[in-house]
Design an enzyme around this catalytic site. Structure first.
Site, PDB file in Angstrom:
ATOM      1  CE  LYS B  82      12.447 -38.252 149.425  1.00  0.00           C
ATOM      2  NZ  LYS B  82      11.739 -37.021 149.002  1.00  0.00           N
ATOM      3  CB  SER B 157       9.511 -38.115 146.117  1.00  0.00           C
ATOM      4  OG  SER B 157      10.172 -37.074 146.838  1.00  0.00           O
ATOM      5  CB  SER B 181       8.430 -34.710 148.008  1.00  0.00           C
ATOM      6  OG  SER B 181       8.293 -34.866 146.625  1.00  0.00           O
TER       7      SER B 181
END
Lengths: 64, 478
Positions: B82, B157, B181
């Site tokens: 990420k 996210s 997330s």
């Protein structure tokens, strides 16, 4: 209750730059949502120490 | 072996092929790069890919195999990271214009540990800007799209990581989780994800959103894979004192049945869900029950108040971290992120502490519940992934924002610090994946993965794959 005037007064006092109208409206709306969230916290919690946000280990729970 | 078949295998299966010399790391990385090239235009899962370096590392990995050297548990496995984890050889931007021209040095502890285990970092994945949202529609690189239907969101996210694993671009990816997330995009994209117990995995080098909630963790194709990755990521880190405080209780032990496992199924306000999600969850609960688990219905009061307190804490902590950026580069934030940051900086210290005080009260209730059951079960999300641009959803007689629909159950594990796993357990009426969530006791991360692995022995939803065809969503059969 938050209003654009209250937000502007706080921002001016804090030396933060002005926000445009649309952003101010959205910030005020969110602040009023958060204020409602805070108002919903039951009074019993106000005597609670905030404490650690880490969850207790089993041995800590057992000795509590 | 074809590129497509490699894109469906788990880390455990790929590692076996690599060790038996039935597959080379170079072929595996080339396969991964080919899948990225195929699916990136439709999913927008990646924000940076370093093909040359990944291939160079794969060749070195193959030389190590040829020379009979000792191999790490992730030797030659491509992994996506990420965009809020610092990486020494790739830029880190939190998918925000604020950091686009500000190179950040260093490397996150988790990334370094994966490299030491032999993983090949293939690229950085798209995310909701600064992790401050759960839809993955807001990013300096544009929104990610759900591989099951590209008209729908991935959730966020860690949406790029979810799409990358679901579309077969990588077998595993790292995410971060402040209010869901990791679990939200895992559920929405039909993969498996874990938010570890707070403090189990070092957050050093992971750009924070809200430090009393933030957790780093893996997303992948099976619970067994997540246990392997968690073992590598977890453990004390001198850079994070809290990381030494919580230890995991046990490792993954294959189960023959769920006999003796008592699961609390959370009911009542806060756990409403759409009819098609409920139908899928009931089927999953039947699988658990028929395998011997005892299911008991449990009410958890205070969900609405807790959800509000979680928001207050997150807004205050996020604004404290972002204060210097807000002073210097406010105009570089997306409006929806900036609005939250500007509101958060208006909260008072007593507002913040009041929310933390309620957290202590609420969490005691949850810890008490977990003394009578082994784990708490919920849907991960009350709805399947909303459409891109859909601001509100309706279910169970209520209409709420898509953002709230994504987080209204998942926040619970962040507020309490408890571990939570999501496993795919079916599809909704629109063919999009549904996730089943298990919340466990402190440090019982492997135990939860053990239950999840048993569920995946009994079902094959984690083997279901979407069929993407250059922008035309053509959902594969479950």
């Amino acid at each position: 209750m938050w209003t654009k005037d209250r937000l502007k007064a706080l921002r001016d006092h804090s030396g933060w730059p002005p926000l445009d109208d649309d952003l101010s409206d959205a910030v005020v709306a969110l602040l009023n949502d958060l204020e409602r969230d805070l108002a919903a916290i039951p009074s019993a919690a106000w005597a609670e120490p905030a404490g650690s946000f880490l969850p207790p280990r089993d041995d800590e729970r057992a000795s509590a | 072996m074809s590129t497509h078949s490699l894109s469906t295998l788990t880390v455990s299966e790929l590692s076996t092929l690599l060790r038996r010399k039935q597959l080379t790391a170079e072929d595996l990385v080339r396969s991964s790069l080919a899948e990225i090239e195929r699916h990136q235009p439709t999913t927008n899962a990646f924000v940076a890919v370093d093909a040359d370096r990944a291939l160079e590392q794969a060749k070195l990995a193959d030389q190590a195999v040829a020379h009979g050297l000792s191999l790490g548990p992730l030797h030659g496995i491509p992994v996506a990271i990420k965009d809020n984890y610092l990486t020494a050889d790739l830029p880190t931007t939190a998918s925000s214009r604020v950091l686009k021209d500000r190179p950040l040095g260093g490397e996150a502890t988790s990334v370094a540990r994966l490299r030491e285990a032999g993983a090949i970092i293939i690229g950085k994945t798209n995310m909701h800007e600064w992790a401050y949202g759960a839809t993955n529609e807001v990013s300096a690189f544009g929104p990610t799209r759900n591989p099951w239907n590209t008209d729908h969101i991935t959730g966020g996210s860690s949406g790029g990581s979810g799409a990358a694993v679901a579309a077969g671009m990588v077998p595993v990816a790292l995410g971060s989780d402040t209010g869901g997330s990791i679990r939200i995009p895992s559920a929405a994209c039909g993969i498996t994800g874990i938010k570890p117990t707070l403090g189990v995995v070092s957050r050093h080098g992971v750009l924070p959103l809200s430090w009393s909630f933030d957790c780093a963790g893996p997303m992948g194709r099976s619970a067994e894979d997540l246990a392997l990755i968690l073992k590598i990521m977890s453990g004390p880190d001198v850079n994070v004192p809290a990381s030494a405080r919580v230890r995991l209780t046990e490792e993954l032990l294959p189960r023959r049945s769920l006999k003796g496992v008592r699961l609390g199924v959370l009911q009542g306000p806060g756990f409403e869900r759409a009819d098609d999600v409920d139908h899928t969850i009931q089927n999953a609960l039947s699988v658990l029950r028929e395998d011997g688990a005892e299911l008991v219905e449990i009410n958890l009061p205070g969900m609405s108040v807790g959800f509000g307190a979680w928001k207050v804490i997150m807004h205050a902590e996020a604004s404290a971290y972002h204060r210097p950026f807000l002073d210097e580069r406010a105009g570089d934030y997306a409006d929806s992120v900036r609005i939250q940051l500007e509101a958060g900086r208006c909260l008072s210290a007593t507002d913040y502490l009041a929310a933390q005080q309620y957290r202590a009260v609420f969490n005691r209730e949850v810890y008490d519940l977990l003394s009578s059951v082994s784990a708490l079960v919920t849907p991960t999300l009350p709805v399947t992934a909303p459409r891109l641009g859909q601001s509100r959803v309706t279910y169970g007689g209520r209409e709420i924002t898509s953002q709230d629909a994504m987080t209204c159950i998942t926040w619970l594990a962040n507020f309490t610090g408890l571990p939570a796993v999501t496993v795919p357990c079916g599809v909704g009426s629109n063919g999009l994946p549904v996730g089943l969530a298990l919340h466990g006791r402190v440090g019982a991360d492997y135990w939860l993965l053990d239950i999840a692995a048993r569920f995946q022995m009994l079902t094959d939803w984690h083997r279901s794959r979407p069929t993407l065809n250059n922008g035309v969503s053509d959902r594969g059969s479950p």
